[in-house]
Design a protein around this motif. Structure first.
Motif, PDB file in Angstrom:
ATOM      1  N   VAL A  21      25.183   3.879  -9.642  1.00 50.29           N
ATOM      2  CA  VAL A  21      25.807   4.341 -10.875  1.00 50.29           C
ATOM      3  C   VAL A  21      24.813   4.468 -12.025  1.00 50.29           C
ATOM      4  O   VAL A  21      25.186   4.861 -13.107  1.00 50.29           O
ATOM      5  N   ASN A  22      23.563   4.143 -11.805  1.00 50.43           N
ATOM      6  CA  ASN A  22      22.583   4.176 -12.880  1.00 50.43           C
ATOM      7  C   ASN A  22      21.694   5.414 -12.857  1.00 50.43           C
ATOM      8  O   ASN A  22      20.569   5.355 -13.309  1.00 50.43           O
ATOM      9  N   HIS A  23      22.194   6.508 -12.331  1.00 51.59           N
ATOM     10  CA  HIS A  23      21.402   7.730 -12.328  1.00 51.59           C
ATOM     11  C   HIS A  23      21.259   8.262 -13.742  1.00 51.59           C
ATOM     12  O   HIS A  23      22.159   8.155 -14.559  1.00 51.59           O
ATOM     13  N   ARG A  24      20.122   8.849 -14.017  1.00 48.77           N
ATOM     14  CA  ARG A  24      19.836   9.495 -15.286  1.00 48.77           C
ATOM     15  C   ARG A  24      19.215  10.852 -14.973  1.00 48.77           C
ATOM     16  O   ARG A  24      18.754  11.093 -13.868  1.00 48.77           O
ATOM     17  N   GLY A 103      10.478  24.276 -17.477  1.00 49.05           N
ATOM     18  CA  GLY A 103      10.497  22.829 -17.357  1.00 49.05           C
ATOM     19  C   GLY A 103      11.404  22.426 -16.217  1.00 49.05           C
ATOM     20  O   GLY A 103      11.686  23.237 -15.330  1.00 49.05           O
ATOM     21  N   SER A 104      11.882  21.194 -16.250  1.00 42.84           N
ATOM     22  CA  SER A 104      12.711  20.751 -15.150  1.00 42.84           C
ATOM     23  C   SER A 104      13.757  19.749 -15.603  1.00 42.84           C
ATOM     24  O   SER A 104      13.607  19.084 -16.628  1.00 42.84           O
ATOM     25  N   ILE A 105      14.815  19.684 -14.814  1.00 43.09           N
ATOM     26  CA  ILE A 105      15.800  18.617 -14.910  1.00 43.09           C
ATOM     27  C   ILE A 105      15.641  17.821 -13.632  1.00 43.09           C
ATOM     28  O   ILE A 105      15.690  18.383 -12.534  1.00 43.09           O
ATOM     29  N   LYS A 114      12.321   9.907  -8.869  1.00 42.47           N
ATOM     30  CA  LYS A 114      12.962  11.213  -8.741  1.00 42.47           C
ATOM     31  C   LYS A 114      13.678  11.330  -7.402  1.00 42.47           C
ATOM     32  O   LYS A 114      13.102  11.069  -6.348  1.00 42.47           O
ATOM     33  N   ILE A 115      14.941  11.730  -7.452  1.00 39.52           N
ATOM     34  CA  ILE A 115      15.725  11.988  -6.241  1.00 39.52           C
ATOM     35  C   ILE A 115      15.692  13.477  -5.916  1.00 39.52           C
ATOM     36  O   ILE A 115      15.436  13.874  -4.790  1.00 39.52           O
ATOM     37  N   VAL A 116      15.950  14.301  -6.918  1.00 39.49           N
ATOM     38  CA  VAL A 116      15.928  15.752  -6.755  1.00 39.49           C
ATOM     39  C   VAL A 116      15.661  16.369  -8.125  1.00 39.49           C
ATOM     40  O   VAL A 116      15.937  15.748  -9.158  1.00 39.49           O
ATOM     41  N   GLY A 117      15.116  17.583  -8.128  1.00 38.32           N
ATOM     42  CA  GLY A 117      14.837  18.247  -9.395  1.00 38.32           C
ATOM     43  C   GLY A 117      15.119  19.732  -9.327  1.00 38.32           C
ATOM     44  O   GLY A 117      15.161  20.319  -8.242  1.00 38.32           O
TER      45      GLY A 117
END
Length: 161
Positions: A21-24, A103-105, A114-117
């Protein structure tokens, strides 16, 4: 057992790591002065394609093919924080001299890994707001930033705005 953990344990461990639940969401701009920091919510990260139909001459056969992609606007939200000042500086710079950037999210876990971008092409602000500032109401002040962009897929298609 080679590797130490059973397959089930590895799968469950991966499940809990990915669904925490702590994804940013980190928003990083190619201009290092304006990295927009960490956001708690992202919406609108999507793409649709036009459906084109063509019927040749007096034939009843309709040919259907995919058209150009259209990318949704992205809305970022978070509690107002120190990074909000960087957003204000970027918005002021954009208001004085428009400069589309890339840029990126990046979706990161609670450790900042990083999990995915998604690499955004040619993006720029189209809206910014904060929630109502009411001193009689207890709560968090939320800022929302809306971005337009020309894509995040590596499709080698150039768009001009």
């Amino acid at each position: 057992m080679a590797g130490g953990l059973s397959t089930a344990a590895r799968l469950m461990g991966g499940f809990f790591e990915v669904t925490g639940v702590n994804h940013r969401y980190l928003v990083v701009i190619d201009d290092e002065r304006y990295n927009l920091g960490s956001w708690s919510r992202v919406s609108g990260l999507g793409v649709t394609w036009q459906v084109c139909e063509y019927r040749a001459g007096d034939s009843n056969d309709v040919h259907t093919f995919v058209g150009d992609p259209t990318y949704s606007r992205i809305r970022l939200s978070r509690a107002v924080c120190f990074d909000s000042q960087v957003v204000q500086e970027w918005l002021c710079q954009q208001a004085r001299r428009y400069q589309p950037l890339s840029g990126s999210i990046q979706l990161v876990d609670s450790l900042g890994i990083k999990i995915v971008g998604w690499e955004l092409k040619h993006f720029f602000p189209v809206g910014w707001s904060v929630s109502e500032l009411d001193p009689s109401r207890v709560g968090i002040v939320v800022e929302t930033l809306e971005l337009a962009h020309t894509g995040f897929l590596d499709d080698d298609v150039s768009f001009s705005l």
